[in-house]
Design a protein around this motif. Sequence first.
Motif, PDB file in Angstrom:
ATOM      1  N   ALA A 178       0.816  -1.105  -0.136  1.00 19.24           N
ATOM      2  CA  ALA A 178      -0.095  -0.088  -0.073  1.00 19.24           C
ATOM      3  C   ALA A 178       0.810   1.298   0.185  1.00 19.24           C
ATOM      4  N   THR A 179       1.756   1.015   0.773  1.00 14.61           N
ATOM      5  CA  THR A 179       2.572   2.392   0.795  1.00 14.61           C
ATOM      6  C   THR A 179       3.333   2.391  -0.452  1.00 14.61           C
ATOM      7  N   LEU A 180       3.797   1.400  -1.305  1.00 15.12           N
ATOM      8  CA  LEU A 180       4.634   1.550  -2.382  1.00 15.12           C
ATOM      9  C   LEU A 180       3.609   2.008  -3.342  1.00 15.12           C
ATOM     10  N   SER A 181       2.563   1.790  -3.350  1.00 15.57           N
ATOM     11  CA  SER A 181       1.399   2.309  -4.561  1.00 15.57           C
ATOM     12  C   SER A 181       1.205   3.973  -4.131  1.00 15.57           C
ATOM     13  N   GLU A 182       1.455   4.264  -2.851  1.00 15.58           N
ATOM     14  CA  GLU A 182       1.122   5.910  -2.677  1.00 15.58           C
ATOM     15  C   GLU A 182       2.407   6.283  -3.055  1.00 15.58           C
ATOM     16  N   VAL A 183       3.538   5.939  -2.874  1.00 12.19           N
ATOM     17  CA  VAL A 183       4.921   6.655  -3.215  1.00 12.19           C
ATOM     18  C   VAL A 183       4.991   6.489  -4.867  1.00 12.19           C
ATOM     19  N   TRP A 184       4.598   5.563  -5.458  1.00 14.94           N
ATOM     20  CA  TRP A 184       4.441   5.691  -6.759  1.00 14.94           C
ATOM     21  C   TRP A 184       3.482   6.529  -7.564  1.00 14.94           C
ATOM     22  N   GLY A 185       2.414   7.006  -6.704  1.00 11.64           N
ATOM     23  CA  GLY A 185       1.656   7.862  -6.956  1.00 11.64           C
ATOM     24  C   GLY A 185       0.076   7.439  -7.935  1.00 11.64           C
ATOM     25  N   ILE A 186      -0.076   5.967  -7.415  1.00  9.67           N
ATOM     26  CA  ILE A 186      -1.301   5.289  -7.847  1.00  9.67           C
ATOM     27  C   ILE A 186      -2.337   5.619  -7.169  1.00  9.67           C
ATOM     28  N   GLN A 187      -3.504   5.992  -7.787  1.00  8.52           N
ATOM     29  CA  GLN A 187      -4.684   6.684  -7.397  1.00  8.52           C
ATOM     30  C   GLN A 187      -5.676   5.597  -6.939  1.00  8.52           C
ATOM     31  N   ASP A 188      -6.438   5.962  -5.856  1.00 13.08           N
ATOM     32  CA  ASP A 188      -6.930   4.928  -5.135  1.00 13.08           C
ATOM     33  C   ASP A 188      -8.057   4.104  -5.886  1.00 13.08           C
ATOM     34  N   ALA A 189      -8.540   4.625  -7.136  1.00 14.37           N
ATOM     35  CA  ALA A 189      -9.388   3.506  -7.898  1.00 14.37           C
ATOM     36  C   ALA A 189      -8.235   2.773  -8.653  1.00 14.37           C
ATOM     37  N   ASP A 190      -7.222   2.799  -8.773  1.00 17.12           N
ATOM     38  CA  ASP A 190      -6.311   1.880  -9.512  1.00 17.12           C
ATOM     39  C   ASP A 190      -5.609   0.982  -8.654  1.00 17.12           C
ATOM     40  N   LYS A 191      -5.832   1.041  -7.259  1.00 17.61           N
ATOM     41  CA  LYS A 191      -4.872   0.384  -6.246  1.00 17.61           C
ATOM     42  C   LYS A 191      -5.279  -1.214  -6.496  1.00 17.61           C
ATOM     43  N   ILE A 192      -6.249  -1.416  -6.505  1.00 17.56           N
ATOM     44  CA  ILE A 192      -6.637  -2.850  -6.570  1.00 17.56           C
ATOM     45  C   ILE A 192      -6.203  -3.386  -7.997  1.00 17.56           C
ATOM     46  N   ALA A 193      -6.182  -2.903  -9.034  1.00 16.87           N
ATOM     47  CA  ALA A 193      -5.485  -3.367 -10.196  1.00 16.87           C
ATOM     48  C   ALA A 193      -3.914  -3.599 -10.089  1.00 16.87           C
ATOM     49  N   PHE A 194      -3.292  -2.350  -9.430  1.00 18.11           N
ATOM     50  CA  PHE A 194      -1.978  -2.509  -9.077  1.00 18.11           C
ATOM     51  C   PHE A 194      -1.429  -3.647  -8.387  1.00 18.11           C
ATOM     52  N   ASN A 195      -2.322  -3.878  -7.299  1.00 19.48           N
ATOM     53  CA  ASN A 195      -1.940  -4.918  -6.156  1.00 19.48           C
ATOM     54  C   ASN A 195      -2.078  -6.309  -7.132  1.00 19.48           C
ATOM     55  N   ALA A 196      -3.252  -6.447  -7.855  1.00 19.45           N
ATOM     56  CA  ALA A 196      -3.612  -7.647  -8.534  1.00 19.45           C
ATOM     57  C   ALA A 196      -2.293  -7.962  -9.771  1.00 19.45           C
ATOM     58  N   VAL A 197      -1.984  -6.860 -10.476  1.00 21.22           N
ATOM     59  CA  VAL A 197      -0.611  -6.918 -11.198  1.00 21.22           C
ATOM     60  C   VAL A 197       0.284  -7.472 -10.690  1.00 21.22           C
ATOM     61  N   ALA A 198       0.670  -6.820  -9.626  1.00 20.86           N
ATOM     62  CA  ALA A 198       2.016  -7.271  -8.786  1.00 20.86           C
ATOM     63  C   ALA A 198       1.748  -8.668  -8.205  1.00 20.86           C
ATOM     64  N   GLN A 199       0.699  -8.918  -7.583  1.00 25.95           N
ATOM     65  CA  GLN A 199       0.523 -10.437  -7.173  1.00 25.95           C
ATOM     66  C   GLN A 199       0.591 -11.548  -8.493  1.00 25.95           C
ATOM     67  N   GLU A 200      -0.050 -11.209  -9.499  1.00 20.29           N
ATOM     68  CA  GLU A 200      -0.204 -12.182 -10.376  1.00 20.29           C
ATOM     69  C   GLU A 200       1.277 -12.477 -11.249  1.00 20.29           C
ATOM     70  N   ASN A 201       2.250 -11.239 -11.053  1.00 20.05           N
ATOM     71  CA  ASN A 201       3.486 -11.425 -11.533  1.00 20.05           C
ATOM     72  C   ASN A 201       4.645 -11.389 -10.871  1.00 20.05           C
ATOM     73  N   PHE A 202       4.311 -11.989  -9.462  1.00 23.54           N
ATOM     74  CA  PHE A 202       5.553 -11.959  -8.675  1.00 23.54           C
ATOM     75  C   PHE A 202       6.787 -12.754  -8.836  1.00 23.54           C
TER      76      PHE A 202
END
Length: 161
Positions: free
Chosen positions: A104-128
């Motif tokens: 969550a902190t990484l997505s904040e530092v990256w500048g990911i908007q709240d609406a896109d954080k679920i997609a960001f987390n999913a992409v990261a998890q799927e591509n671990f």
Amino acid sequence: MKKMFAVTALVSAFSFSNVAMADEDIGCGLGTMVFDGKSGKVHKVLAATTNGTSGNQTFGITFGTLGCDGTGTITSSQKLAMFIDGNMDNLARDIAKGEGETLATLSEVWGIQDADKIAFNAVAQENFATIFASENVTSTEVLVNLNDLIAQNEALASYRI
């Protein structure tokens, strides 16, 4: 008094010498100067440890000595790289889960908007396995790998750095 004189003499000698720019893995400071020209993990760890002790890196940045240049601007990619570097284990754990404080902190530092954080987390998890390509992956490689995945994702491509 003798210690103060020795430190002052050492710092003065370094500030007037031709100094190589800081190593991107370990930064600037006394360790960078002492271990200049050496290679390998042992020397990098020793240099980084030396840079981090006694405030010498802070001194170098403040006064432009010890291979430091305090005039630069920290870019978003540098902020991300510093964050990832300091949080590799926790970040790997959170990416594997697809959630967590470090992710969550990484997505904040990256500048990911709240609406896109679920997609960001999913992409990261799927591509671990792509992000953490080996057990010896560096923070720079993690950043590059994650950035490449974001660039390839239609919903997240605007966050590419």
